[in-house]
Motif scaffolding. Structure first.
Motif, PDB file in Angstrom:
ATOM      1  N   ALA A 374       0.812  -1.214   0.000  1.00 48.85           N
ATOM      2  CA  ALA A 374       0.000   0.000   0.000  1.00 48.85           C
ATOM      3  C   ALA A 374       0.846   1.264   0.000  1.00 48.85           C
ATOM      4  O   ALA A 374       0.531   2.230  -0.706  1.00 48.85           O
ATOM      5  CB  ALA A 374      -0.936   0.001   1.208  1.00 48.85           C
ATOM      6  N   GLY A 375       1.925   1.289   0.796  1.00 48.84           N
ATOM      7  CA  GLY A 375       2.730   2.499   0.919  1.00 48.84           C
ATOM      8  C   GLY A 375       3.254   3.010  -0.417  1.00 48.84           C
ATOM      9  O   GLY A 375       2.963   4.148  -0.821  1.00 48.84           O
ATOM     10  N   PRO A 376       4.005   2.196  -1.161  1.00 45.53           N
ATOM     11  CA  PRO A 376       4.491   2.646  -2.472  1.00 45.53           C
ATOM     12  C   PRO A 376       3.372   2.956  -3.468  1.00 45.53           C
ATOM     13  O   PRO A 376       3.479   3.902  -4.253  1.00 45.53           O
ATOM     14  CB  PRO A 376       5.335   1.468  -2.950  1.00 45.53           C
ATOM     15  CG  PRO A 376       5.763   0.769  -1.699  1.00 45.53           C
ATOM     16  CD  PRO A 376       4.602   0.904  -0.765  1.00 45.53           C
ATOM     17  N   ALA A 377       2.299   2.181  -3.434  1.00 45.61           N
ATOM     18  CA  ALA A 377       1.208   2.397  -4.389  1.00 45.61           C
ATOM     19  C   ALA A 377       0.562   3.760  -4.189  1.00 45.61           C
ATOM     20  O   ALA A 377       0.369   4.525  -5.145  1.00 45.61           O
ATOM     21  CB  ALA A 377       0.168   1.282  -4.249  1.00 45.61           C
ATOM     22  N   PHE A 378       0.224   4.084  -2.958  1.00 39.56           N
ATOM     23  CA  PHE A 378      -0.401   5.378  -2.692  1.00 39.56           C
ATOM     24  C   PHE A 378       0.591   6.522  -2.879  1.00 39.56           C
ATOM     25  O   PHE A 378       0.209   7.639  -3.251  1.00 39.56           O
ATOM     26  CB  PHE A 378      -0.992   5.402  -1.283  1.00 39.56           C
ATOM     27  CG  PHE A 378      -2.315   4.697  -1.167  1.00 39.56           C
ATOM     28  CD1 PHE A 378      -3.471   5.305  -1.598  1.00 39.56           C
ATOM     29  CD2 PHE A 378      -2.395   3.418  -0.636  1.00 39.56           C
ATOM     30  CE1 PHE A 378      -4.707   4.668  -1.500  1.00 39.56           C
ATOM     31  CE2 PHE A 378      -3.611   2.763  -0.531  1.00 39.56           C
ATOM     32  CZ  PHE A 378      -4.770   3.389  -0.966  1.00 39.56           C
ATOM     33  N   THR A 379       1.862   6.269  -2.640  1.00 39.56           N
ATOM     34  CA  THR A 379       2.878   7.307  -2.840  1.00 39.56           C
ATOM     35  C   THR A 379       2.986   7.702  -4.305  1.00 39.56           C
ATOM     36  O   THR A 379       3.136   8.887  -4.630  1.00 39.56           O
ATOM     37  CB  THR A 379       4.244   6.829  -2.317  1.00 39.56           C
ATOM     38  OG1 THR A 379       4.150   6.569  -0.921  1.00 39.56           O
ATOM     39  CG2 THR A 379       5.313   7.884  -2.567  1.00 39.56           C
ATOM     40  N   VAL A 380       2.911   6.739  -5.211  1.00 39.83           N
ATOM     41  CA  VAL A 380       2.955   7.047  -6.639  1.00 39.83           C
ATOM     42  C   VAL A 380       1.774   7.949  -7.022  1.00 39.83           C
ATOM     43  O   VAL A 380       1.932   8.928  -7.770  1.00 39.83           O
ATOM     44  CB  VAL A 380       2.961   5.756  -7.473  1.00 39.83           C
ATOM     45  CG1 VAL A 380       2.734   6.075  -8.950  1.00 39.83           C
ATOM     46  CG2 VAL A 380       4.276   5.025  -7.292  1.00 39.83           C
ATOM     47  N   GLY A 381       0.587   7.638  -6.507  1.00 43.07           N
ATOM     48  CA  GLY A 381      -0.572   8.488  -6.775  1.00 43.07           C
ATOM     49  C   GLY A 381      -0.365   9.898  -6.252  1.00 43.07           C
ATOM     50  O   GLY A 381      -0.723  10.887  -6.910  1.00 43.07           O
ATOM     51  N   ALA A 382       0.236  10.019  -5.062  1.00 47.84           N
ATOM     52  CA  ALA A 382       0.503  11.329  -4.481  1.00 47.84           C
ATOM     53  C   ALA A 382       1.505  12.115  -5.325  1.00 47.84           C
ATOM     54  O   ALA A 382       1.350  13.327  -5.542  1.00 47.84           O
ATOM     55  CB  ALA A 382       1.017  11.164  -3.054  1.00 47.84           C
ATOM     56  N   VAL A 383       2.540  11.438  -5.801  1.00 46.64           N
ATOM     57  CA  VAL A 383       3.568  12.104  -6.613  1.00 46.64           C
ATOM     58  C   VAL A 383       2.966  12.624  -7.922  1.00 46.64           C
ATOM     59  O   VAL A 383       3.238  13.759  -8.349  1.00 46.64           O
ATOM     60  CB  VAL A 383       4.737  11.148  -6.893  1.00 46.64           C
ATOM     61  CG1 VAL A 383       5.674  11.732  -7.938  1.00 46.64           C
ATOM     62  CG2 VAL A 383       5.502  10.863  -5.605  1.00 46.64           C
ATOM     63  N   LEU A 384       2.153  11.815  -8.581  1.00 47.22           N
ATOM     64  CA  LEU A 384       1.525  12.253  -9.824  1.00 47.22           C
ATOM     65  C   LEU A 384       0.602  13.447  -9.588  1.00 47.22           C
ATOM     66  O   LEU A 384       0.546  14.373 -10.417  1.00 47.22           O
ATOM     67  CB  LEU A 384       0.747  11.095 -10.457  1.00 47.22           C
ATOM     68  CG  LEU A 384       1.598   9.980 -11.070  1.00 47.22           C
ATOM     69  CD1 LEU A 384       0.723   8.811 -11.517  1.00 47.22           C
ATOM     70  CD2 LEU A 384       2.410  10.504 -12.245  1.00 47.22           C
TER      71      LEU A 384
END
Length: 403
Positions: A374-384
């Motif tokens: 979950a951590g990396p997945a949601f982080t990618v969404g935040a970065v975009l």
């Protein structure tokens, strides 16, 4: 660029928050339509798998085909509305098609019957959405477009609260008689169509000349093009909210509480839509959208790091602010950037870009979630989302009245 003026000037006695009769009526139409839709939609996966014997893959196929049909139809309906120079006719056809199709799911005897119903329902949504958004613009002074769209989105989200609540109450009375519930869902849908036909007036904008339309359509305003590209980038990080429910279960929220969690989320969206739209009128469209995308980025970082059930409740409430800050402002900005005779086409492009990008967005989120957690997945969404906010600031130079 000159603002389009409201055409329903005889509506002084029914104005709310300075909004015209058309806007108020269209808000009621969307609310009742969403009540009808949300009485059925959350129960469809259960109906498909438990009653009709479909598998999970077919459930995904139904929604994928339905949403793809809606995205393509929005492009066509926006173009057709501008070509005809009329809005209401397509709006009525779209809402009527969805209202007639939706309760037919009660008669389904095989999974493919549900697929056809959802296809017709989303086809109706695709037909109505661009001309409806253009009709709101034509019925509203430019200075309060954000308020008008914010009000409309608030009413839509209010229906998303009322639909599941009404379905829950009816299920307590009906037991597991899902087919009866689906038939009853036709009632608010029929009321919405009656309000639309009786209370909403056409806004004549004049048809786009056939000889010049292809040339003009191919020469979209550069600001609109930039905005659509940035919105598409943001949407690539804006995956299905179903992943939020998955995350909620992972951190310990019981399945029985998920409907309450989602109703709370819808209430926040309903409560913030109108204030967010009004803020875009006062402080500028671009600033409100950027603020909303930054809220999204922070919320997604929080979802990735959440470890307790109360974290999800707080984060979901905060995440709801993103909708309030952006939904009204984005639509108002679209209306600001193009002349009245091309607004439906512009809204069709806007909604189609979001719909087309939504599929790879959810596929990307699912892959990252399953592979890395979950951590990396949601982080990618935040970065975009953060990148999209920065690009919007750098690339967009909206009209002075909506900066």
């Amino acid at each position: 660029m000159s603002a389009s003026r409201p055409t329903d000037s005889g509506s002084e006695g029914v104005r709310r928050f300075g909004l015209s009769r058309n806007v108020v009526a269209l808000g009621l139409v969307s609310m009742l339509t969403d009540v009808s839709s949300e009485m059925i939609y959350p129960l469809l996966p259960l109906f498909l798998t438990s009653v009709l014997g479909a598998g999970q893959t077919f459930v995904g196929l139904v929604e994928g085909i339905a949403e793809s049909a809606a995205s393509v139809t929005k492009l066509l309906s926006g173009w057709l509305s501008d070509r005809l120079g009329r809005r209401k006719e397509l709006v009525v056809v779209g809402y009527t098609l969805s209202t007639l199709a939706r309760p037919v799911v009660a008669l389904a005897l095989a999974p493919w019957h549900v697929l056809m119903v959802r296809f017709a329902d989303r086809l109706g949504k695709g037909l109505r959405t661009p001309p409806r958004d253009a009709l709101i613009a034509a019925s509203t002074d430019m200075a309060i477009r954000g308020r008008a769209y914010g009000f409309h989105r608030s009413m839509d989200h209010l229906g998303a609260v009322g639909g599941p609540a009404l379905a829950y109450a009816l299920l307590l009375l009906l037991g597991d008689r899902l087919r009866t519930l689906f038939l009853l869902a036709a009632i608010p849908g029929i009321l919405s169509v009656l309000i639309l036909m009786l209370r909403v007036r056409e806004a004549q904008v004049g048809p786009v000349a056939a000889a010049t339309e292809p040339r003009r359509a191919g020469r979209l305003d550069s600001q609109l093009t930039r905005f659509l590209l940035v919105v598409t980038l943001f949407t690539l990080g804006n995956s299905s909210d179903a992943f939020l429910l998955l995350r909620a279960q992972e951190v310990g929220i019981a399945a029985i509480h998920l409907p309450l969690l989602w109703m709370f989320f819808s209430l926040v969206k309903a409560a913030t839509g109108l204030p967010g739209g009004m803020l875009s009128d006062l402080r500028g469209r671009r600033g409100g959208i950027i603020a909303g995308w930054l809220v999204y980025a922070l919320a997604y970082l929080g979802f990735g790091a959440a470890g307790q059930p109360w974290h999800i409740w707080v984060l979901l409430g905060f995440y709801g602010l993103y909708f309030g800050l952006t939904e009204g402002g984005e639509r108002a900005l679209i209306a600001d950037l193009v002349p009245p005779d091309r607004q439906a086409s512009a809204f069709g492009l806007f909604h189609a870009c979001i719909g087309i990008a939504a599929l790879p967005s959810s596929l990307l989120m699912g892959y990252l979630y399953q592979t890395f957690g979950a951590g990396p997945a949601f982080t990618v969404g935040a970065v975009l989302a953060g990148l999209a906010a920065l690009l919007l600031l750098l690339l967009l130079r909206p009209p002075s009245s909506s900066t």
